[in-house]
Scaffold this active site. Structure first.
Site, PDB file in Angstrom:
ATOM      1  N   HIS A 108       3.104  10.775   8.723  1.00 37.30           N
ATOM      2  CA  HIS A 108       3.671  11.651   9.753  1.00 37.30           C
ATOM      3  C   HIS A 108       5.067  12.112   9.336  1.00 37.30           C
ATOM      4  O   HIS A 108       5.901  11.308   8.930  1.00 37.30           O
ATOM      5  CB  HIS A 108       3.751  10.918  11.095  1.00 37.30           C
ATOM      6  CG  HIS A 108       2.423  10.723  11.740  1.00 37.30           C
ATOM      7  ND1 HIS A 108       1.761  11.736  12.398  1.00 37.30           N
ATOM      8  CD2 HIS A 108       1.610   9.640  11.819  1.00 37.30           C
ATOM      9  CE1 HIS A 108       0.607  11.283  12.868  1.00 37.30           C
ATOM     10  NE2 HIS A 108       0.494  10.021  12.509  1.00 37.30           N
ATOM     11  N   ALA A 155      -3.905 -10.343   2.271  1.00 36.72           N
ATOM     12  CA  ALA A 155      -3.807 -10.012   3.694  1.00 36.72           C
ATOM     13  C   ALA A 155      -2.384  -9.616   4.049  1.00 36.72           C
ATOM     14  O   ALA A 155      -1.414 -10.169   3.529  1.00 36.72           O
ATOM     15  CB  ALA A 155      -4.246 -11.209   4.533  1.00 36.72           C
ATOM     16  N   THR A 160       2.078   0.698  -1.827  1.00 31.07           N
ATOM     17  CA  THR A 160       2.565   2.074  -1.923  1.00 31.07           C
ATOM     18  C   THR A 160       2.686   2.533  -3.370  1.00 31.07           C
ATOM     19  O   THR A 160       3.045   3.678  -3.619  1.00 31.07           O
ATOM     20  CB  THR A 160       3.937   2.223  -1.238  1.00 31.07           C
ATOM     21  OG1 THR A 160       4.853   1.308  -1.850  1.00 31.07           O
ATOM     22  CG2 THR A 160       3.835   1.926   0.257  1.00 31.07           C
ATOM     23  N   ARG A 178      -0.485 -12.025 -10.079  1.00 31.42           N
ATOM     24  CA  ARG A 178      -1.454 -12.650 -10.984  1.00 31.42           C
ATOM     25  C   ARG A 178      -2.288 -11.548 -11.626  1.00 31.42           C
ATOM     26  O   ARG A 178      -2.577 -10.537 -10.998  1.00 31.42           O
ATOM     27  CB  ARG A 178      -2.333 -13.620 -10.193  1.00 31.42           C
ATOM     28  CG  ARG A 178      -3.189 -14.558 -11.024  1.00 31.42           C
ATOM     29  CD  ARG A 178      -3.838 -15.617 -10.134  1.00 31.42           C
ATOM     30  NE  ARG A 178      -2.879 -16.551  -9.597  1.00 31.42           N
ATOM     31  CZ  ARG A 178      -2.514 -17.688 -10.196  1.00 31.42           C
ATOM     32  NH1 ARG A 178      -3.046 -18.021 -11.352  1.00 31.42           N
ATOM     33  NH2 ARG A 178      -1.630 -18.480  -9.634  1.00 31.42           N
TER      34      ARG A 178
END
Length: 199
Positions: A108, A155, A160, A178
């Site tokens: 946005h 998680a 980006t 890793r």
């Protein structure tokens, strides 16, 4: 058995009802309702794709180009996942996407402080690609970047920047912790730059 015959009949009817609305609709696609899909004709599903309960997938077309969202064979998209495509989002084969994952190739606009962000439209980020065999962990966010083959995204991570093949990345912003080392056939820790820590 009667149970399997009924299930097969429902699958055939489901395919005949939905397939014409999609760009491509593979065999044995499983969609668990309720589900929200915008722009289905720009949406290409391979065989054996599963879209779980509550997923929201939007392919938004503008006047400049036709967007394309691809989900490859055998990929599973988790409950309440949210995918938004305005350019090109390509998810490979046998990718496992956990619940509440957000994937987008746009954001946005917010630069005009005199206007509500809601009224400023969207801006394009980079194209999104997720390589074959990768696993995207619960609540992860993937914005305008590419993730390689057989990667693990932890998680709650926010990705980006591009992640190469055979990496584990975690955190916000996500960083590689890793990588697979072919010479030793093992997954080894990396330093902050993503290089093997013990070399």
């Amino acid at each position: 058995m009667i149970h399997f015959r009924i299930r097969d009949l429902i699958s055939v009817l489901f395919y005949r009802l939905l397939a014409p609305f999609f760009g491509t609709f593979g065999r044995r696609v499983r969609i668990v309702f309720p589900l929200r899909i915008w722009g289905a004709r720009h949406f290409h599903l391979g065989d054996d794709v599963t879209l779980q309960y509550g997923a929201y997938i939007a392919v938004l077309r503008d006047h400049e180009r036709n967007p394309r969202l691809e989900i490859g064979q055998g990929t599973m998209v988790g409950n309440h996942a949210h995918i938004v495509c305005t350019q090109h989002v390509a998810i490979g084969t046998r990718v496992l996407i956990a619940d509440r994952v957000f994937i987008s190739d746009n954001g946005h606009e917010y630069r005009d402080p005199s206007r509500a962000i809601l009224d400023q439209g969207q801006y394009r980020m980079g194209l999104v690609a997720i390589g074959d065999g990768s696993w995207i962990g619960e609540n992860a966010v993937i914005l305008g970047c590419r993730i390689g083959r057989n990667c693990v995204i932890g998680a709650n991570s926010v990705v980006t920047r591009d992640i190469p093949d055979f990496c584990v990345a975690i955190g916000s912003p996500a960083r590689i912790v890793r990588r697979y080392h072919p010479a030793t056939d093992s997954w080894r820790p990396t330093d902050r730059s993503g290089q093997f820590a013990d070399e």
